[in-house]
Scaffold this motif. Structure first.
Motif, PDB file in Angstrom:
ATOM      1  N   SER A 345       0.921  -1.258  -0.106  1.00 39.05           N
ATOM      2  CA  SER A 345       0.189  -0.060  -0.111  1.00 39.05           C
ATOM      3  C   SER A 345       0.976   1.219   0.068  1.00 39.05           C
ATOM      4  O   SER A 345       0.413   2.120  -0.686  1.00 39.05           O
ATOM      5  N   GLU A 346       2.056   1.144   0.601  1.00 42.19           N
ATOM      6  CA  GLU A 346       2.608   2.393   0.905  1.00 42.19           C
ATOM      7  C   GLU A 346       4.063   2.288   0.299  1.00 42.19           C
ATOM      8  O   GLU A 346       4.874   1.147   0.513  1.00 42.19           O
ATOM      9  N   THR A 347       4.687   3.496  -0.450  1.00 39.61           N
ATOM     10  CA  THR A 347       5.874   3.358  -0.818  1.00 39.61           C
ATOM     11  C   THR A 347       7.018   2.867   0.172  1.00 39.61           C
ATOM     12  O   THR A 347       8.097   2.343  -0.189  1.00 39.61           O
ATOM     13  N   SER A 348       6.704   3.333   1.299  1.00 38.55           N
ATOM     14  CA  SER A 348       7.726   3.266   2.603  1.00 38.55           C
ATOM     15  C   SER A 348       7.985   1.929   3.043  1.00 38.55           C
ATOM     16  O   SER A 348       8.965   1.342   3.780  1.00 38.55           O
ATOM     17  N   ASP A 349       6.996   0.804   2.393  1.00 36.94           N
ATOM     18  CA  ASP A 349       7.022  -0.521   2.967  1.00 36.94           C
ATOM     19  C   ASP A 349       8.485  -1.093   2.440  1.00 36.94           C
ATOM     20  O   ASP A 349       9.062  -1.846   3.365  1.00 36.94           O
ATOM     21  N   VAL A 350       9.009  -0.710   1.267  1.00 36.27           N
ATOM     22  CA  VAL A 350      10.220  -1.385   0.661  1.00 36.27           C
ATOM     23  C   VAL A 350      11.390  -0.914   1.418  1.00 36.27           C
ATOM     24  O   VAL A 350      12.261  -1.756   1.764  1.00 36.27           O
ATOM     25  N   PRO A 351      11.546   0.538   1.697  1.00 35.09           N
ATOM     26  CA  PRO A 351      12.837   0.934   2.360  1.00 35.09           C
ATOM     27  C   PRO A 351      12.888   0.286   4.136  1.00 35.09           C
ATOM     28  O   PRO A 351      13.813  -0.063   4.489  1.00 35.09           O
ATOM     29  N   ILE A 352      11.518  -0.023   4.562  1.00 33.53           N
ATOM     30  CA  ILE A 352      11.461  -0.674   5.983  1.00 33.53           C
ATOM     31  C   ILE A 352      12.026  -2.331   5.806  1.00 33.53           C
ATOM     32  O   ILE A 352      12.601  -2.475   6.622  1.00 33.53           O
ATOM     33  N   PHE A 353      11.461  -2.632   4.706  1.00 32.03           N
ATOM     34  CA  PHE A 353      12.149  -4.155   4.595  1.00 32.03           C
ATOM     35  C   PHE A 353      13.566  -4.205   4.425  1.00 32.03           C
ATOM     36  O   PHE A 353      14.252  -4.841   5.048  1.00 32.03           O
ATOM     37  N   MET A 354      13.987  -3.270   3.673  1.00 29.02           N
ATOM     38  CA  MET A 354      15.612  -3.160   3.430  1.00 29.02           C
ATOM     39  C   MET A 354      16.292  -2.743   4.650  1.00 29.02           C
ATOM     40  O   MET A 354      17.430  -3.458   4.890  1.00 29.02           O
ATOM     41  N   LEU A 355      15.789  -1.912   5.409  1.00 31.99           N
ATOM     42  CA  LEU A 355      16.323  -1.504   6.843  1.00 31.99           C
ATOM     43  C   LEU A 355      16.197  -2.538   7.881  1.00 31.99           C
ATOM     44  O   LEU A 355      17.304  -2.942   8.588  1.00 31.99           O
ATOM     45  N   SER A 356      15.352  -3.175   7.720  1.00 35.20           N
ATOM     46  CA  SER A 356      15.197  -4.481   8.649  1.00 35.20           C
ATOM     47  C   SER A 356      16.064  -5.534   8.348  1.00 35.20           C
ATOM     48  O   SER A 356      16.743  -6.251   9.215  1.00 35.20           O
ATOM     49  N   GLU A 357      16.338  -5.869   6.991  1.00 30.89           N
ATOM     50  CA  GLU A 357      17.412  -6.751   6.601  1.00 30.89           C
ATOM     51  C   GLU A 357      18.809  -6.407   7.389  1.00 30.89           C
ATOM     52  O   GLU A 357      19.584  -7.129   7.800  1.00 30.89           O
ATOM     53  N   MET A 358      19.238  -4.968   7.205  1.00 27.18           N
ATOM     54  CA  MET A 358      20.446  -4.454   7.601  1.00 27.18           C
ATOM     55  C   MET A 358      20.542  -4.645   9.067  1.00 27.18           C
ATOM     56  O   MET A 358      21.529  -4.968   9.862  1.00 27.18           O
ATOM     57  N   ALA A 359      19.349  -4.089   9.800  1.00 24.88           N
ATOM     58  CA  ALA A 359      19.512  -4.010  11.284  1.00 24.88           C
ATOM     59  C   ALA A 359      19.558  -5.560  11.699  1.00 24.88           C
ATOM     60  O   ALA A 359      20.110  -5.875  12.873  1.00 24.88           O
ATOM     61  N   SER A 360      19.024  -6.480  11.231  1.00 27.08           N
ATOM     62  CA  SER A 360      19.003  -7.991  11.667  1.00 27.08           C
ATOM     63  C   SER A 360      20.279  -8.476  11.620  1.00 27.08           C
ATOM     64  O   SER A 360      20.608  -9.698  12.225  1.00 27.08           O
TER      65      SER A 360
END
Length: 625
Positions: A345-360
């Motif tokens: 729904s939101e364009t911000s979904d994808v950067p949050i996914f990418m940030l989560s990969e990095m943070a994990s």
């Protein structure tokens, strides 16, 4: 934090252990640390119960494996989420004579159910989706947390029931029908998300937030156990100072109990008031630097990284940043759609996914600021809703429709928020006004796109049914029962878990919601920028540059990318022979939208984003329409 999948199947539908393992392991990303599986026959041998679990180990790393059975074998549980008040509940249960073999919140959930039965669900201060088999009662209990932070999907089949944390394991079940729900398509265009209990699959439904369901002898019965306090609590706090003190104490505790972890954790920091308040409070309770994570773009007008750095510097956090490049965004986009089980729904979904990969790579859990606006009145619409009733009383409907709105509609695209405000101010129907605020298409526009009449009646009228006199509180109730669970919280769960990381949201604490509901409207939206109590509580803690800055939201420059380096991608998704969307939506209408956007004559970013994601969803799940 985990992923769960399971079933209750009649004799003709029984499956083997390998099927259970294979479908559960489709959610490896939700639980890369371990797995467990359990098959069981009901006492009359009419049904098979199957539980599958993927584990992300955060609490009681050595002793919290699932499925977990009670010592006497009566209860077996699979559980996705966290019970933040599990230590307090454990003490209460020990006083009642209950014994524990582990230090996990999972066992506390089992014993809480033993003590208080279905009433236990209302005692949990946390986020959860769980399935519990009660051998003595021969019943399966399924439950979802109060605000819907954790998902639980259900599919009633002829001769059985499937359930899970994500849609993919359900639709991959042998013989499962992937029939597309055309009703959901209309609601998606109107809302920019699919409102519960619908999904795009006819056979799959969401268990709604604040509900539990009991399956017994082949019959499923669903019950609501939670109503947001904003609809049930009188605004009784008279002193603004008292309101600030009440908020400070409850918010501090909400953050503190969400820092309970046996694994490394941190926080997502955007540089806005909400996430900054979370980080500032975490620092009070941490003996070492808090790890913070921020995401931004090279395009400085879209990036908040400078603000996040200022907060990180003030509180001495161990700060990490991720710059999102267009190519990396595109590489992650299709996976984000698959993990969400719906169009993004939101364009911000994808950067949050990418940030989560990095943070994990360094932590297993983060605290975030989601829910502050919907709890405390942080959007411009919340301030506007306080005077829209007066505007509609003073302004005749025909005058608004024939004079005011046409004038506003002629304004350039840069005045988009003014256009939305004008359209919302004249909309007297609450359902349609809530849609207008989020920039979905109108009923007329959606019908023109699909070439058919639509049922604009929501699939669940509950979010619009509060009957509150305060227009602000009606809007907050809608936000907390539809917009949050079906969009923002869904994003938070699916995108963070796609990167194998848990997100905890202090603003979504039920006790905090009860406290804030006691505040009068002017304590929420009475000041510039809204969230007046929150800003006052943070006045001596956060930099004034953070407290006073204009809310911009998390924006991604996809409009520029669509008309720039990814024009061919847009054409392929929407107007090529391989496009399914091109067969669902009016061809001339779609071609006009694409041509106007690519030429720069108009900015159709939002509608193009919605229909491109629909196309990606149809391709990801191989759905014939």
């Amino acid at each position: 934090m985990c992923g769960i999948f399971g079933w209750a199947l009649g004799a003709a539908k029984r499956q083997d252990r390998q099927t259970l393992i294979g479908l559960t392991d489709l959610m490896f990303h939700r639980g890369p640390d371990g797995s467990g599986y359990w098959l069981h026959e009901t006492s009359d041998e009419r049904f098979q119960i199957g539980f599958g679990h993927r584990r992300l180990s955060i609490i009681d790393i050595g002793g919290g494996g699932q499925p977990m059975s009670s010592e006497d074998g009566r209860f077996t549980l699979i559980f996705n989420g966290e019970i933040y008040n599990y230590l307090e509940l454990r003490q209460e249960l020990v006083a009642l004579g209950h014994r524990f073999r582990t230090n996990s919140d999972t066992e506390v959930l089992i014993e809480a159910y033993r003590a208080w039965h279905l009433g236990a669900v209302g005692r949990f201060r946390g986020m959860f989706g769980f399935a519990l088999w009660d051998e003595a009662e021969q019943r399966l209990v399924l439950a979802r947390d109060a605000f819907g932070k954790k998902p639980l999907f259900l599919a009633e089949l002829q001769g059985g029931l499937l359930f899970g944390s994500e849609i993919e394991p359900l639709v991959r079940f042998p013989g499962f029908s992937r029939a597309f729900d055309a009703e959901a398509l209309g609601h998606y265009l109107l809302n920019r998300y699919v409102p519960g209990p619908l999904t795009f699959f006819r056979a799959v439904r969401k268990l709604q937030p604040g509900h539990y369901a009991v399956w017994q002898n082949g019959t499923l019965k669903t019950t609501r156990y939670f109503t947001p306090p904003v609809a049930t609590t009188m605004p009784e706090v008279k002193s603004f100072g008292d309101a600030v003190r009440l908020f400070e104490g409850t918010f501090d505790e909400a953050v503190r109990i969400r820092m309970r972890s046996d694994a490394p954790f941190g926080a997502y920091l955007s540089g806005g008031v909400d996430s900054s308040a979370v980080v500032a409070t975490m620092v009070k309770h941490s003996t070492e630097p808090v790890r913070t994570f921020s995401v931004g773009f090279r395009e400085t007008e879209y990036s908040e990284l400078d603000h996040a750095r200022a907060v990180a510097s003030q509180f001495g956090t161990f700060h990490n940043e991720l710059f999102v490049e267009p190519d990396a965004f595109m590489e992650h986009w299709s996976t984000a759609v698959l993990r969400r089980g719906a169009p993004v729904s939101e364009t911000s979904d994808v950067p949050i996914f990418m940030l989560s990969e990095m943070a994990s790579r360094s932590v297993k859990m983060v605290l975030t600021g989601e829910g502050a606006d919907e709890l405390m009145g942080g959007y411009a619409k919340h301030r506007a809703e306080r005077w829209i009733g007066l505007y509609q009383w003073l302004m005749p409907h025909l005058l608004h429709e024939r004079v005011i709105y046409p004038l506003v509609r002629s304004l350039p695209y840069g005045m988009r928020r003014v256009k939305i405000l004008a359209l919302a101010a004249g909309e007297r129907d609450l359902v349609n006004r809530m849609r207008v605020w989020f920039g979905g298409t109108s009923v007329a526009e959606a019908e023109a796109m699909l070439g058919r009449r639509l049922s604009a009646t929501p699939p669940d009228i509950y979010p619009y049914s509060s009957g509150l006199e305060s227009s602000l509180r009606r809007t907050l109730f809608f936000d907390q029962t539809s917009w949050l669970p079906d969009d923002l919280l869904e994003r938070g769960d699916r995108m963070m878990m796609a990167g194998s990381i848990e997100g905890r949201m202090p603003f979504m604490d039920t006790m905090l919601a009860g406290v804030v509901a006691r505040f009068p409207d002017e304590f929420l939206t009475g000041g510039k920028g809204g969230k007046t109590v929150l800003r006052a509580a943070m006045d001596k803690i956060l930099p004034q540059s953070i407290l006073r800055r204009k809310k911009v939201g998390f924006r991604v420059p996809v409009g520029e990318w669509f008309s720039g380096p990814y024009q061919d991608f847009v054409q392929d998704m929407l107007v090529s022979e391989s496009s399914s969307v091109a067969r669902m939506i009016s061809g001339p209408k779609l071609r006009r939208l694409v041509a106007e956007h690519l030429s720069g004559r108009q900015n159709h970013e939002k509608v193009l984003w919605s229909v491109i994601n629909l196309e990606m969803f149809l391709r990801a799940f191989k759905i014939a329409t």
